[in-house]
Each structure stands twice: as structure tokens, then as C-alpha cells.
Design an enzyme around this catalytic site. Structure first.
Site, PDB file in Angstrom:
ATOM      1  N   ASN A 101       0.857  -1.178   0.000  1.00 23.59           N
ATOM      2  CA  ASN A 101       0.000   0.000   0.000  1.00 23.59           C
ATOM      3  C   ASN A 101       0.893   1.227   0.000  1.00 23.59           C
ATOM      4  OD1 ASN A 101      -2.077   1.905   0.369  1.00 23.59           O
ATOM      5  ND2 ASN A 101      -1.927   1.734   2.585  1.00 23.59           N
ATOM      6  N   TYR A 256     -10.474  11.376   5.167  1.00 28.77           N
ATOM      7  CA  TYR A 256     -11.328  10.738   4.162  1.00 28.77           C
ATOM      8  C   TYR A 256     -11.239   9.217   4.115  1.00 28.77           C
ATOM      9  CZ  TYR A 256     -13.213   9.689  -0.505  1.00 28.77           C
ATOM     10  OH  TYR A 256     -13.931   9.181  -1.549  1.00 28.77           O
ATOM     11  N   THR A 302     -18.630  10.184   5.039  1.00 32.97           N
ATOM     12  CA  THR A 302     -17.451  10.546   5.817  1.00 32.97           C
ATOM     13  C   THR A 302     -17.681  11.802   6.636  1.00 32.97           C
ATOM     14  OG1 THR A 302     -16.159   9.675   3.970  1.00 32.97           O
ATOM     15  CG2 THR A 302     -14.948  10.833   5.677  1.00 32.97           C
ATOM     16  N   ASP A 364     -18.891  18.671   3.544  1.00 33.63           N
ATOM     17  CA  ASP A 364     -18.175  17.539   2.970  1.00 33.63           C
ATOM     18  C   ASP A 364     -16.796  17.454   3.596  1.00 33.63           C
ATOM     19  OD1 ASP A 364     -17.832  15.295   1.459  1.00 33.63           O
ATOM     20  OD2 ASP A 364     -18.038  16.277  -0.488  1.00 33.63           O
ATOM     21  N   ASP A 365     -16.164  16.275   3.461  1.00 29.56           N
ATOM     22  CA  ASP A 365     -14.828  16.118   4.043  1.00 29.56           C
ATOM     23  C   ASP A 365     -13.785  16.925   3.300  1.00 29.56           C
ATOM     24  OD1 ASP A 365     -13.855  14.224   1.814  1.00 29.56           O
ATOM     25  OD2 ASP A 365     -15.568  13.139   2.631  1.00 29.56           O
TER      26      ASP A 365
END
Length: 504
Positions: A101, A256, A302, A364-365
Site C-alpha cells: 500500500n 477521508y 465521511t 463535505d470532508d
């Protein structure tokens, strides 16, 4: 962005890895894969698609073994071809499989070095480069059984050559599980254990929620630069393998990506988002003292916890004004602008009674391209809102992410080269307000003061690895712009079938 899992157990681990990957699905919906070790062979299944679609009963039955790793993927570079699904493997030395990752920032340089060493890389994935780099360092060992010191020496040499972000889990046939994290700890990695009747089982994963889901106890986060080695008989070894580790996790994980029920680097994601709401609520009260807002409505999901705290701070009603279709993927990481635009109205539907005749504050995030925000504001007006204000729990996103999040290039970011008024005009808001960067950092640090800095590069352009210049960003533009993704999407191959890869 991706999710990784690695387990050394006392019984079959296929179902445990599967269950862990399902709760990490939010970190990648493009492809999924599992490798298990069955005596001296890898058992592999990977393909494009969600976890529930990739692994059928026939695949699960053949994924035998008491140790294995898993991966869910969304591509940040390269293609979406099933050939680039993870885990990857090499047969020599021993037989090594790896899942990653993050994103390396010196992939081209590393790949050229591997070619000179006669190591072949089949794909454009930096994860395969990382695998071959680790394999090349382990090739120097002469014994048939690796010691912990030999594993850690190999990881230290990998650290010395690689730049960028990487959380890694790898299986070595006949030896055990190796996991390590880049010297800045940009991408998360957590260690857990489970006491069974036959002994202790160990697990690493991207988020604590994966451990919770399968009954493992959280031990601690893997430290920046640290490596973990768990032998197949369950012995745990750890060592710091970086010369000068510096804790600087990616702050966008908390804004997020991570699930609210996860704890990353000793920070409750949920609590950090509540703190973000409190900080932003105070800013709105101060800067919009004479506001005419009637109601606070989150853009799910979120931002729900953030919006609830804003409403509390401002003494305003909080309402759920949108219903989310949970079977549509995240839009800002969906390849192709056309697909993002199509998906928004499939993803959200407005509850008209919560908007009709009201001045609403949408929360919103973050705002990335702005296309989603524009359409949601339009939906609010169609539902009857008189005025639509917009609040972002994150500062203006002005720079691309180079550490494993598929954010667009600078020219595709709505905040690039624009002020708040210009952004509000483009998305059709009556007013817009962004979180201050200092407040965002403090909102997360409140939960773990030991973290002195974060990677905040998408907001301020300061890349924590200090190796990102304009030429690299130009290279990234070629890989990430919508036209390039559209071209690569035509090259998506067929699903890879289950492999039984025998150790030579």
C-alpha cells in the site's frame, strides 16, 4: 490507495484473510487477491472486482495453508489490468509473495537498477519493483533458513534504496511473514495477535478495524521504518531498520480514507473527525457571524460526524438530507471524468422536505475536482433550497498526492490557482468555507500529541520525502490524467485464475 493483510496462524487462514479484506474494501475496489502458503507452494487467487466477487467457494477451498497475505487495490499509477492485481510473487529466492500500500517516488530508477541485475519486472507496478528489490537483497543469504537478522538486514537495504510511501506485507515460503513500513510511516500498518488453544497467531493490517473484524487484539502500530518477522511456527521478531525514521503519517487518512471505527497511529479516526467539526464550526461562527443558515446537512458519509459537530457548535438543526446508494464506489478515485459525473446521481438522492424553502449548509470532508460538489449543490437547489452554502472539513486541495492516493493532477484540482470566491462561483455555492490547515493538524494531534508532523502535501505542496520536483510531477501527470486512464482501461486483461506455484 490499497488495503493489506498478513497472517501467520495455527489453522487455515483463508477465511480470516477474506473477512479482513471485506472490511478494508473501502481502501480499494479495483481488484483483490489472496496468497496462502501450503507446505512449499503458493496458492494464489487475484482478479479485478470486489472481494465478494473475486473469491468464489471453489477458490476459497483451494486457498489452503496456515499463513498468507491479502490485498485490495485501487491503482494510482500503471493500469487497472488484472495482471497488476496483487499480491505479486517471485520464485527465487525461496519463493516470495508481496502486497503493498503506497507509492514509490523513485520507481523508474529502481526498475533500471533491477534490469542491470538481470531481474525482470513484468508490469508497470511499483509494487512488483519493491518485491524484486526485496528478493534481490534476500538473494545474498546463503542459508536455507532465514534468521531474523538476515530478514532485517534485507529490509534495511530496501529502506536505503527506496523513496516514497510503503506499507508492505510479504510471505516467504518455508520462512514466514515479513511486514514493514516506510521511514516516515506515511501509510498505516498495525500489528495484532490472537491467543488460540494451540498458540499465538499474529496479524498485520492497514487498519485496526480489520483486526477487530476477525477477533484479533491490537498490539500496536508498526513504527515508521520498523520491520516485523513472524516465523511459520509463530515466533515474533521486530527491529527498527531505518537510519533516521521520522513520524509523518498522511493526514488525508483521517480526513477521508480510513473507516471511523479504526484507530491509526493511536488516533481514533472518529474522534479526529469530531474534532474537525468543532474546529470548523468555530471558524464558521467567527467568519460568518451574520449567517442566515437554517440547517446543516452532511454529504454522506465521511462528513456525517463532522457536520453533526458543526451543527452542535452553531446551535443549528442537523438533518440527513441525502440518501446514499452504498453500492456505488467513491467518485473522486473513479477513473475517467465521464464516469464520475454519471455516478453522482446514482450515488445520492435528495430528501426534498429537508431542503424546500431553507438556506442549507452542506458539509463535505474535502473538495478535490469540484465536479461532485457542483452536482450536489444543483441537486439541493432542485430539491427546493433557497440558498446553498458549502463547508469543507479539509483545506483547499491544491497539489497532487504522490504517496498512494489517486488524486488528479494540479490542473484538474478545482482549488489550484483559485481563491474561495472563485471556487464558490464554479460549483454554484452561495458561499464556501474551508478548514484551516493548522486547525486540521491540531484536530488529529489532539488524539495523539506524540505525532509532531503529518504529510500535508496535498494542501501545502511540501512533500515529506523531500525528493519530489516538477519533473516528477510532470511524469505523474502523464500517468494520472483522465485521458491516460481511459487509454489504460482499454488494456484491462481477463481475470487471473487460481495458481499453484511450486517452490523450485
Amino acid at each position: 490507495m490499497c488495503g493489506i493483510v498478513g497472517i501467520v496462524g495455527k489453522s487455515s487462514v483463508n477465511q480470516t484473510i477474506y473477512d479482513a479484506l471485506t472490511v478494508l474494501q473501502h481502501r480499494g475496489q479495483d481488484a483483490a487477491g489472496i496468497v496462502t502458503v501450503d507446505k512449499y507452494a503458493f496458492r494464489l487467487r487475484k482478479a479485478n472486482g470486489l472481494v465478494k466477487d473475486v473469491f468464489e467457494p471453489k477458490h476459497m477451498q483451494r486457498l489452503q495453508g496456515n499463513a498468507g497475505i491479502g490485498h485490495v487495490r485501487y491503482p494510482t499509477a500503471g493500469s487497472s489490468s488484472a495482471s497488476e492485481a496483487q499480491p505479486f510473487y517471485v520464485n527465487s529466492p525461496f519463493g516470495i509473495s508481496l502486497a503493498h500500500n503506497g507509492n514509490l517516488t523513485n520507481t523508474v530508477e529502481l526498475a533500471e537498477g533491477l534490469v542491470k541485475k538481470r531481474r525482470h519486472v513484468n508490469t508497470t507496478s511499483d509494487s512488483e519493483v519493491l518485491l524484486n528489490l526485496l528478493a534481490d537483497e534476500l538473494q545474498e543469504t546463503r542459508s536455507l533458513t532465514l534468521s531474523a537478522d538476515e530478514v532485517f538486514d534485507a529490509v534495511a537495504k530496501v529502506h536505503a534504496q527506496t523513496r516514497g510511501a510503503y506499507a508492505v506485507t510479504a510471505m516467504i515460503i518455508g520462512q514466514g511473514l515479513v511486514a514493514f513500513r516506510d521511514p516516515f510511516g506515511i501509510r498505516p500498518l498495525i500489528l495484532g495477535k490472537h491467543e488460540s488453544a494451540t498458540g499465538t497467531e499474529y496479524m498485520v493490517a492497514s487498519e485496526s478495524v480489520a483486526l477487530d473484524a476477525v477477533g484479533f487484539e491490537v498490539m500496536r502500530d508498526v513504527a515508521p521504518g520498523e520491520a516485523i518477522f513472524v516465523t511459520l511456527d509463530g515466533q515474533l521478531f521486530t527491529r527498527q531498520c531505518a537510519i533516521a525514521p521520522n513520524y509523518a503519517p498522511c493526514i488525508f487518512e483521517f480526513v477521508y480514507f480510513a473507516r471511523p471505527d479504526s484507530t491509526i497511529d493511536k488516533v481514533s479516526v472518529y474522534a479526529s473527525r469530531v474534532n474537525m467539526g468543532a474546529k470548523l464550526g468555530e471558524k464558521i461562527k467567527k467568519e460568518w457571524e451574520e449567517h442566515d443558515i437554517d440547517v446543516v446537512i452532511p454529504i454522506p458519509e465521511t462528513s456525517c460526524d463532522i457536520a453533526l459537530e458543526i451543527a452542535r457548535c452553531m446551535d443549528l438543526p442537523y438533518r440527513q438530507g441525502f440518501v446514499k446508494n452504498r453500492y456505488i464506489g467513491r467518485t473522486f478515485i473513479m477513473p475517467g471524468q465521464e464516469e464520475r459525473i454519471k455516478s453522482v446521481r446514482r450515488k445520492l438522492n435528495a430528501i426534498n422536505t429537508e431542503f424546500k424553502g431553507k438556506n442549507v449548509l452542506l458539509v463535505d470532508d474535502s473538495i478535490v475536482r469540484g465536479t461532485t460538489s457542483e452536482q450536489i449543490i444543483e441537486m439541493a437547489r432542485e430539491a427546493g433550497a433557497k440558498k446553498v452554502y458549502f463547508a469543507s472539513a479539509a483545506p483547499e486541495v491544491r497539489f497532487p498526492n504522490v504517496y498512494g492516493i489517486d488524486m488528479p493532477t494540479s490542473n484538474e484540482l478545482i482549488a489550484y490557482g483559485r481563491d474561495a470566491d472563485e471556487i464558490a462561483n464554479i460549483i454554484g455555492a452561495d458561499g464556501i468555507i474551508f478548514q484551516n490547515l493548522t486547525d486540521l493538524v491540531e484536530a488529529v494531534r489532539m488524539e495523539n500529541p506524540e505525532i509532531k508532523q503529518f504529510d500535508t502535501s496535498v494542501f501545502d505542496g511540501h512533500y515529506i520525502t523531500n525528493d519530489v520536483d516538477q519533473s516528477y510531477l510532470d511524469h505523474l501527470t502523464q500517468l494520472r490524467n483522465d485521458d491516460a486512464k481511459l487509454g489504460r482501461s482499454k488494456d484491462i486483461g481477463t481475470n487471473l485464475e487460481l495458481h499453484n506455484v511450486c517452490h523450485p
